[in-house]
Design a protein around this motif. Structure first.
Motif, PDB file in Angstrom:
ATOM      1  N   TYR A 182      60.893  46.441  45.936  1.00  0.00           N
ATOM      2  CA  TYR A 182      60.773  46.559  44.485  1.00  0.00           C
ATOM      3  C   TYR A 182      62.058  46.127  43.814  1.00  0.00           C
ATOM      4  N   PHE A 183      61.930  45.602  42.602  1.00  0.00           N
ATOM      5  CA  PHE A 183      63.105  45.386  41.762  1.00  0.00           C
ATOM      6  C   PHE A 183      63.697  46.769  41.512  1.00  0.00           C
ATOM      7  N   GLU A 184      65.003  46.876  41.534  1.00  0.00           N
ATOM      8  CA  GLU A 184      65.683  48.174  41.467  1.00  0.00           C
ATOM      9  C   GLU A 184      65.147  49.070  40.343  1.00  0.00           C
ATOM     10  N   GLU A 185      64.906  48.531  39.179  1.00  0.00           N
ATOM     11  CA  GLU A 185      64.397  49.320  38.051  1.00  0.00           C
ATOM     12  C   GLU A 185      62.960  49.804  38.267  1.00  0.00           C
ATOM     13  N   ASP A 186      62.219  49.129  39.149  1.00  0.00           N
ATOM     14  CA  ASP A 186      60.800  49.423  39.353  1.00  0.00           C
ATOM     15  C   ASP A 186      60.499  50.261  40.592  1.00  0.00           C
ATOM     16  N   VAL A 187      61.528  50.708  41.296  1.00  0.00           N
ATOM     17  CA  VAL A 187      61.307  51.532  42.492  1.00  0.00           C
ATOM     18  C   VAL A 187      60.572  52.808  42.061  1.00  0.00           C
ATOM     19  N   PRO A 188      59.446  53.123  42.724  1.00  0.00           N
ATOM     20  CA  PRO A 188      58.708  54.349  42.376  1.00  0.00           C
ATOM     21  C   PRO A 188      59.595  55.590  42.511  1.00  0.00           C
ATOM     22  N   ALA A 189      59.328  56.576  41.686  1.00  0.00           N
ATOM     23  CA  ALA A 189      60.143  57.791  41.632  1.00  0.00           C
ATOM     24  C   ALA A 189      60.342  58.435  43.000  1.00  0.00           C
ATOM     25  N   GLU A 190      59.284  58.459  43.817  1.00  0.00           N
ATOM     26  CA  GLU A 190      59.394  59.126  45.120  1.00  0.00           C
ATOM     27  C   GLU A 190      60.317  58.389  46.089  1.00  0.00           C
ATOM     28  N   TRP A 191      60.688  57.154  45.780  1.00  0.00           N
ATOM     29  CA  TRP A 191      61.560  56.375  46.658  1.00  0.00           C
ATOM     30  C   TRP A 191      62.870  55.973  45.987  1.00  0.00           C
ATOM     31  N   LYS A 192      63.212  56.593  44.869  1.00  0.00           N
ATOM     32  CA  LYS A 192      64.449  56.252  44.149  1.00  0.00           C
ATOM     33  C   LYS A 192      65.696  56.427  45.011  1.00  0.00           C
ATOM     34  N   ASP A 193      65.645  57.344  45.984  1.00  0.00           N
ATOM     35  CA  ASP A 193      66.820  57.549  46.844  1.00  0.00           C
ATOM     36  C   ASP A 193      67.146  56.316  47.684  1.00  0.00           C
ATOM     37  N   TYR A 194      66.187  55.397  47.827  1.00  0.00           N
ATOM     38  CA  TYR A 194      66.440  54.172  48.585  1.00  0.00           C
ATOM     39  C   TYR A 194      67.385  53.225  47.853  1.00  0.00           C
ATOM     40  N   VAL A 195      67.506  53.360  46.538  1.00  0.00           N
ATOM     41  CA  VAL A 195      68.463  52.547  45.800  1.00  0.00           C
ATOM     42  C   VAL A 195      69.873  52.882  46.284  1.00  0.00           C
ATOM     43  N   ALA A 196      70.182  54.165  46.368  1.00  0.00           N
ATOM     44  CA  ALA A 196      71.495  54.594  46.857  1.00  0.00           C
ATOM     45  C   ALA A 196      71.667  54.301  48.342  1.00  0.00           C
ATOM     46  N   LYS A 197      70.617  54.514  49.134  1.00  0.00           N
ATOM     47  CA  LYS A 197      70.711  54.219  50.580  1.00  0.00           C
ATOM     48  C   LYS A 197      71.044  52.758  50.796  1.00  0.00           C
ATOM     49  N   ASN A 198      70.419  51.890  50.011  1.00  0.00           N
ATOM     50  CA  ASN A 198      70.668  50.461  50.129  1.00  0.00           C
ATOM     51  C   ASN A 198      72.121  50.130  49.783  1.00  0.00           C
ATOM     52  N   ARG A 199      72.609  50.631  48.661  1.00  0.00           N
ATOM     53  CA  ARG A 199      74.001  50.366  48.266  1.00  0.00           C
ATOM     54  C   ARG A 199      74.984  50.945  49.283  1.00  0.00           C
ATOM     55  N   ASN A 200      74.700  52.137  49.777  1.00  0.00           N
ATOM     56  CA  ASN A 200      75.585  52.776  50.753  1.00  0.00           C
ATOM     57  C   ASN A 200      75.640  52.018  52.063  1.00  0.00           C
ATOM     58  N   PHE A 201      74.549  51.385  52.455  1.00  0.00           N
ATOM     59  CA  PHE A 201      74.548  50.579  53.674  1.00  0.00           C
ATOM     60  C   PHE A 201      75.653  49.524  53.594  1.00  0.00           C
ATOM     61  N   PHE A 202      75.801  48.897  52.456  1.00  0.00           N
ATOM     62  CA  PHE A 202      76.787  47.827  52.321  1.00  0.00           C
ATOM     63  C   PHE A 202      78.204  48.348  52.117  1.00  0.00           C
ATOM     64  N   LYS A 203      78.361  49.597  51.775  1.00  0.00           N
ATOM     65  CA  LYS A 203      79.689  50.206  51.731  1.00  0.00           C
ATOM     66  C   LYS A 203      80.179  50.480  53.148  1.00  0.00           C
ATOM     67  N   ASP A 204      79.228  50.781  54.049  1.00  0.00           N
ATOM     68  CA  ASP A 204      79.559  51.152  55.434  1.00  0.00           C
ATOM     69  C   ASP A 204      79.650  49.960  56.380  1.00  0.00           C
ATOM     70  N   VAL A 205      79.117  48.823  55.985  1.00  0.00           N
ATOM     71  CA  VAL A 205      79.073  47.657  56.862  1.00  0.00           C
ATOM     72  C   VAL A 205      80.074  46.614  56.365  1.00  0.00           C
ATOM     73  N   PRO A 206      81.049  46.266  57.200  1.00  0.00           N
ATOM     74  CA  PRO A 206      82.007  45.251  56.757  1.00  0.00           C
ATOM     75  C   PRO A 206      81.323  43.900  56.588  1.00  0.00           C
ATOM     76  N   SER A 207      81.718  43.147  55.574  1.00  0.00           N
ATOM     77  CA  SER A 207      81.132  41.827  55.375  1.00  0.00           C
ATOM     78  C   SER A 207      81.684  40.868  56.426  1.00  0.00           C
ATOM     79  N   ASN A 208      80.890  39.850  56.732  1.00  0.00           N
ATOM     80  CA  ASN A 208      81.287  38.853  57.751  1.00  0.00           C
ATOM     81  C   ASN A 208      82.267  37.859  57.196  1.00  0.00           C
TER      82      ASN A 208
END
Length: 84
Positions: A58-84
């Motif tokens: 989903y586009f970030e603004e359109d993520v259903p309410a029950e899955w809104k926590d995936y917006v943060a999970k997605n951003r946090n994944f890239f905080k924890d993974v060094p870029s190549n």
């Protein structure tokens, strides 16, 4: 803004969304339960959304309410993974 992969994809690592991404912004690691979309690289083209076999992207603004926590999970994944 970017696209976000949500719960229906957890445990399913089908690469159909990865194959259509024109900027290669969808990542995972071997032990991760799903793919994640780099919000800094995503160009909002929607190619991944239409390719997803379980309608979990989903586009970030359109993520259903029950899955809104995936917006943060997605951003946090890239905080924890060094870029190549």
């Amino acid at each position: 803004m970017a696209y976000v992969i949500t719960e229906p994809r957890t445990g399913t690592k089908d690469q159909s969304c990865v194959a259509v991404c024109p900027v290669d912004c969808i990542y995972t690691r071997e032990d991760d339960p799903q793919y994640y979309i780099d919000p800094d690289t995503c160009i909002d083209c929607a190619a991944c959304e239409t390719a997803c076999p379980v309608n979990a992207i989903y586009f970030e603004e359109d993520v259903p309410a029950e899955w809104k926590d995936y917006v943060a999970k997605n951003r946090n994944f890239f905080k924890d993974v060094p870029s190549n």
